[in-house]
Design a protein around this motif. Structure first.
Motif, PDB file in Angstrom:
ATOM      1  N   MET A 162       0.835  -1.204   0.000  1.00  0.00           N
ATOM      2  CA  MET A 162       0.000   0.000   0.000  1.00  0.00           C
ATOM      3  C   MET A 162       0.873   1.259   0.000  1.00  0.00           C
ATOM      4  O   MET A 162       0.566   2.245  -0.691  1.00  0.00           O
ATOM      5  CB  MET A 162      -0.932   0.002   1.213  1.00  0.00           C
ATOM      6  CG  MET A 162      -1.989  -1.079   1.177  1.00  0.00           C
ATOM      7  SD  MET A 162      -3.153  -0.982   2.578  1.00  0.00           S
ATOM      8  CE  MET A 162      -4.107   0.503   2.148  1.00  0.00           C
ATOM      9  N   ASN A 167      -0.601   4.564  -1.419  1.00  0.00           N
ATOM     10  CA  ASN A 167      -1.866   4.570  -0.676  1.00  0.00           C
ATOM     11  C   ASN A 167      -1.663   4.742   0.827  1.00  0.00           C
ATOM     12  O   ASN A 167      -2.459   4.256   1.632  1.00  0.00           O
ATOM     13  CB  ASN A 167      -2.625   3.261  -0.936  1.00  0.00           C
ATOM     14  CG  ASN A 167      -3.005   3.118  -2.399  1.00  0.00           C
ATOM     15  OD1 ASN A 167      -3.433   4.079  -3.035  1.00  0.00           O
ATOM     16  ND2 ASN A 167      -2.839   1.919  -2.944  1.00  0.00           N
ATOM     17  N   GLU A 169      -2.139   7.212   2.757  1.00  0.00           N
ATOM     18  CA  GLU A 169      -3.208   7.919   3.458  1.00  0.00           C
ATOM     19  C   GLU A 169      -4.440   7.044   3.676  1.00  0.00           C
ATOM     20  O   GLU A 169      -5.331   7.394   4.449  1.00  0.00           O
ATOM     21  CB  GLU A 169      -3.592   9.195   2.705  1.00  0.00           C
ATOM     22  CG  GLU A 169      -2.451  10.181   2.502  1.00  0.00           C
ATOM     23  CD  GLU A 169      -1.940  10.797   3.805  1.00  0.00           C
ATOM     24  OE1 GLU A 169      -2.546  10.544   4.851  1.00  0.00           O
ATOM     25  OE2 GLU A 169      -0.920  11.508   3.756  1.00  0.00           O
ATOM     26  N   ASP A 170      -4.505   5.918   2.971  1.00  0.00           N
ATOM     27  CA  ASP A 170      -5.656   5.017   3.118  1.00  0.00           C
ATOM     28  C   ASP A 170      -5.458   3.993   4.226  1.00  0.00           C
ATOM     29  O   ASP A 170      -6.401   3.293   4.602  1.00  0.00           O
ATOM     30  CB  ASP A 170      -5.912   4.270   1.805  1.00  0.00           C
ATOM     31  CG  ASP A 170      -6.326   5.207   0.683  1.00  0.00           C
ATOM     32  OD1 ASP A 170      -6.932   6.253   0.990  1.00  0.00           O
ATOM     33  OD2 ASP A 170      -6.022   4.898  -0.495  1.00  0.00           O
ATOM     34  N   HIS A 175      -6.117  -2.119   9.294  1.00  0.00           N
ATOM     35  CA  HIS A 175      -5.394  -2.955   8.341  1.00  0.00           C
ATOM     36  C   HIS A 175      -4.395  -3.839   9.094  1.00  0.00           C
ATOM     37  O   HIS A 175      -3.762  -3.407  10.039  1.00  0.00           O
ATOM     38  CB  HIS A 175      -4.650  -2.090   7.328  1.00  0.00           C
ATOM     39  CG  HIS A 175      -5.545  -1.438   6.322  1.00  0.00           C
ATOM     40  ND1 HIS A 175      -6.061  -0.179   6.475  1.00  0.00           N
ATOM     41  CD2 HIS A 175      -6.016  -1.889   5.132  1.00  0.00           C
ATOM     42  CE1 HIS A 175      -6.805   0.145   5.437  1.00  0.00           C
ATOM     43  NE2 HIS A 175      -6.806  -0.877   4.608  1.00  0.00           N
ATOM     44  N   ARG A 197      -0.434   8.946  -4.640  1.00  0.00           N
ATOM     45  CA  ARG A 197      -1.080   7.989  -5.539  1.00  0.00           C
ATOM     46  C   ARG A 197      -0.526   8.031  -6.957  1.00  0.00           C
ATOM     47  O   ARG A 197      -0.582   7.043  -7.681  1.00  0.00           O
ATOM     48  CB  ARG A 197      -2.593   8.240  -5.554  1.00  0.00           C
ATOM     49  CG  ARG A 197      -3.299   7.838  -4.264  1.00  0.00           C
ATOM     50  CD  ARG A 197      -4.805   7.943  -4.414  1.00  0.00           C
ATOM     51  NE  ARG A 197      -5.492   7.495  -3.209  1.00  0.00           N
ATOM     52  CZ  ARG A 197      -5.743   8.245  -2.169  1.00  0.00           C
ATOM     53  NH1 ARG A 197      -5.341   9.521  -2.166  1.00  0.00           N
ATOM     54  NH2 ARG A 197      -6.374   7.762  -1.121  1.00  0.00           N
TER      55      ARG A 197
END
Length: 243
Positions: A162, A167, A169-170, A175, A197
């Motif tokens: 990620m 990613n 910030e996601d 997770h 991204r």
């Protein structure tokens, strides 16, 4: 009589014995023995207990990237537990690398290096127990089993994918099954470089790798051989006995 061991131990057996000799003492007793003042609480002094134990055990890593006892390959981690031996907090392991990750594998990762051998020192952590009266428990010298390392590797690979794909910030604390990434910064202005991204450089909060409580619970339960709350209540005092 409380003993302190400011000289780094020459091997892990000596380190473990020194840690066992601290079992049963309160935080106040350890602080008074070396004439240092205690904080009123740990809200602004989260790493204070760890530094206190580092002094007693002769840790040499300090704030460097090395393990706390690099000459014998061991990291020191304290962990607050409740009355039933359950961890009360996630455990910070190391900072997450947010850039320059091309070619890094689990085998070569800094996280794996930090997790390879850990001296866990459980400490009473219930809020109703004043900090000064919280006791040190019997230490645990641990390395991940093959299945535990596989769990951690899987989480690490998913989280690092990620990050590499922009990613960051996601990623949330949800997770990962046993390993999580969370922001680790003094405040919202403490930013570091990351990848966005579209592959562009961004400024974002520093992140840290943390072991979730369900993972450290496995370590502690196995060590204390805890199968139920009643069993823990019967046995826990023996792990706080002064040797």
């Amino acid at each position: 009589m409380i003993k302190k061991f400011p000289i780094s131990p020459e091997n892990e057996e000596k380190l473990l014995n020194n840690a066992k000799n601290l079992a049963g003492y309160t935080i106040k007793e350890l602080a008074n023995n070396i004439n240092i003042s205690m904080p009123n609480n740990l809200k602004c002094n989260k790493g204070w207990i760890g530094k206190l134990l580092e002094y007693y055990l002769g840790a040499s890593g300090g704030n460097t990237a090395k393990q706390d006892f690099a000459h014998i390959g061991i990291e020191l981690k304290t962990i607050p537990i409740n009355y039933y031996g359950k961890p009360l907090e996630t455990t910070f392991i190391c900072v997450v690398p947010l850039i320059n990750n091309i070619g890094i594998t689990w085998i070569s990762s800094y996280l794996r290096y930090k997790l390879s051998r850990i001296l866990w020192i459980p400490i009473e952590g219930e809020q109703r127990i004043p900090l000064a009266k919280r006791r040190i428990a019997s230490p645990i010298l641990w390395s991940p089993s093959k299945i535990q390392e596989q769990w951690l590797k899987q989480d690490w690979e998913e989280l690092m994918d990620m990050i590499v794909l922009g990613n960051i910030e996601d990623i949330t604390s949800r997770h990962g099954q046993f390993l999580q990434i969370r922001p680790k910064a003094a405040n919202s202005k403490s930013l570091t470089k990351g990848i966005g991204r579209k592959g562009q450089q961004i400024m974002t909060l520093p992140r840290g790798f943390y072991l979730k409580k369900n993972f450290t619970d496995i370590i502690i339960s196995h060590h204390f051989n805890l199968c139920s709350n009643n069993q823990y209540l019967k046995k826990i005092n023996s792990y706080f006995d002064i040797i």
